[in-house]
Design a protein around this motif. Structure first.
Motif, PDB file in Angstrom:
ATOM      1  N   VAL A   1     -22.479   7.255  -5.751  1.00  0.00           N
ATOM      2  CA  VAL A   1     -22.316   5.873  -6.197  1.00  0.00           C
ATOM      3  C   VAL A   1     -21.025   5.747  -6.994  1.00  0.00           C
ATOM      4  N   ASP A   2     -20.788   6.684  -7.899  1.00  0.00           N
ATOM      5  CA  ASP A   2     -19.574   6.656  -8.717  1.00  0.00           C
ATOM      6  C   ASP A   2     -18.321   6.746  -7.859  1.00  0.00           C
ATOM      7  N   GLN A   3     -18.335   7.619  -6.868  1.00  0.00           N
ATOM      8  CA  GLN A   3     -17.182   7.772  -5.974  1.00  0.00           C
ATOM      9  C   GLN A   3     -16.912   6.476  -5.212  1.00  0.00           C
ATOM     10  N   GLU A   4     -17.961   5.872  -4.660  1.00  0.00           N
ATOM     11  CA  GLU A   4     -17.802   4.630  -3.900  1.00  0.00           C
ATOM     12  C   GLU A   4     -17.308   3.499  -4.797  1.00  0.00           C
ATOM     13  N   LYS A   5     -17.793   3.450  -6.041  1.00  0.00           N
ATOM     14  CA  LYS A   5     -17.349   2.407  -6.976  1.00  0.00           C
ATOM     15  C   LYS A   5     -15.873   2.572  -7.317  1.00  0.00           C
ATOM     16  N   ARG A   6     -15.424   3.810  -7.461  1.00  0.00           N
ATOM     17  CA  ARG A   6     -13.996   4.048  -7.735  1.00  0.00           C
ATOM     18  C   ARG A   6     -13.147   3.602  -6.544  1.00  0.00           C
ATOM     19  N   GLU A   7     -13.591   3.920  -5.334  1.00  0.00           N
ATOM     20  CA  GLU A   7     -12.855   3.509  -4.140  1.00  0.00           C
ATOM     21  C   GLU A   7     -12.848   1.985  -4.003  1.00  0.00           C
TER      22      GLU A   7
ATOM     23  N   GLY B   1      -6.236   9.006  -2.395  1.00  0.00           N
ATOM     24  CA  GLY B   1      -7.116   9.181  -1.241  1.00  0.00           C
ATOM     25  C   GLY B   1      -7.566   7.861  -0.647  1.00  0.00           C
ATOM     26  N   THR B   2      -7.897   6.913  -1.513  1.00  0.00           N
ATOM     27  CA  THR B   2      -8.353   5.606  -1.039  1.00  0.00           C
ATOM     28  C   THR B   2      -7.223   4.858  -0.337  1.00  0.00           C
ATOM     29  N   ILE B   3      -6.031   4.906  -0.923  1.00  0.00           N
ATOM     30  CA  ILE B   3      -4.895   4.218  -0.315  1.00  0.00           C
ATOM     31  C   ILE B   3      -4.535   4.855   1.022  1.00  0.00           C
TER      32      ILE B   3
ATOM     33  N   ALA C   1     -13.015  -0.193  -6.410  1.00  0.00           N
ATOM     34  CA  ALA C   1     -12.094  -0.728  -7.421  1.00  0.00           C
ATOM     35  C   ALA C   1     -10.646  -0.645  -6.937  1.00  0.00           C
ATOM     36  N   VAL C   2     -10.293   0.445  -6.285  1.00  0.00           N
ATOM     37  CA  VAL C   2      -8.926   0.596  -5.752  1.00  0.00           C
ATOM     38  C   VAL C   2      -8.685  -0.450  -4.663  1.00  0.00           C
ATOM     39  N   LEU C   3      -9.643  -0.627  -3.764  1.00  0.00           N
ATOM     40  CA  LEU C   3      -9.482  -1.609  -2.690  1.00  0.00           C
ATOM     41  C   LEU C   3      -9.331  -3.025  -3.242  1.00  0.00           C
TER      42      LEU C   3
ATOM     43  N   LEU D   1       0.826  -1.212   0.000  1.00  0.00           N
ATOM     44  CA  LEU D   1       0.000   0.000   0.000  1.00  0.00           C
ATOM     45  C   LEU D   1       0.861   1.263   0.000  1.00  0.00           C
ATOM     46  N   THR D   2       1.945   1.257   0.759  1.00  0.00           N
ATOM     47  CA  THR D   2       2.831   2.423   0.813  1.00  0.00           C
ATOM     48  C   THR D   2       3.480   2.670  -0.543  1.00  0.00           C
ATOM     49  N   ALA D   3       3.931   1.599  -1.193  1.00  0.00           N
ATOM     50  CA  ALA D   3       4.523   1.748  -2.533  1.00  0.00           C
ATOM     51  C   ALA D   3       3.482   2.248  -3.533  1.00  0.00           C
TER      52      ALA D   3
END
Length: 149
Positions: free
Chosen positions: A78-84, A27-29, A86-88, A10-12
């Motif tokens: 909804v779009d914001q949560e879906k992007r987050e 932001g998500t990381i 996807a990152v997770l 996650l740090t990298a």
């Protein structure tokens, strides 16, 4: 306090997101790292299993928020949560298929000797560590109920 590999990855990834100026990913990381560091401080240490469980919980929170925002008609959120989400998912192990879940549940039922819904707790106790972060626990629970009935 030892760092686990999940935190190192996650740090990298955070550094890469900063270089690429990817605000959503960054932001998500940062949010995920913050939660893992909180857990590390509270519990004195954190290992990869605990870190993956925390990331899985964060992903579940995103899925729940998506369904709530969809029912409220808030497509922007909804779009914001879906992007987050996807990152997770980039940091969680690959998800198990329905067939794989069914096979693991069948093995857990045999292993526990479960015969009815009263034994569901035994089955879930065996299967949860095997699927943590790799499957939605609601889906696993539904599969256990189907196979015990």
């Amino acid at each position: 306090m030892s760092e686990c590999q999940v935190m190192e990855v996650l740090t990298a990834a955070m550094k890469d997101a900063m270089r690429n100026r990817d605000k959503v990913r960054l932001g998500t990381i940062r949010m995920a790292l913050s939660e893992l560091k909180r857990i590390e401080v509270d519990e004195k240490s954190i290992d990869d299993t605990r870190a993956l469980a925390a990331l899985d919980k964060m992903a579940k929170q995103r899925r729940d928020a998506i369904s709530q925002f969809e029912s409220a008609g808030r497509t922007d959120l909804v779009d914001q949560e879906k992007r987050e989400l996807a990152v997770l998912h980039d940091f969680l192990p690959s998800q198990l298929s329905a067939e794989e879940i069914s096979q693991l549940v069948s093995e857990a039922i045999r292993e526990s000797g479960a015969e009815s819904m009263r034994d569901m707790g035994k089955v879930m106790g065996i299967i949860k560590p095997k699927v943590q972060g790799r499957a939605d626990m609601n889906q696993v629970s539904q599969t256990v109920k189907q196979l015990l009935n």
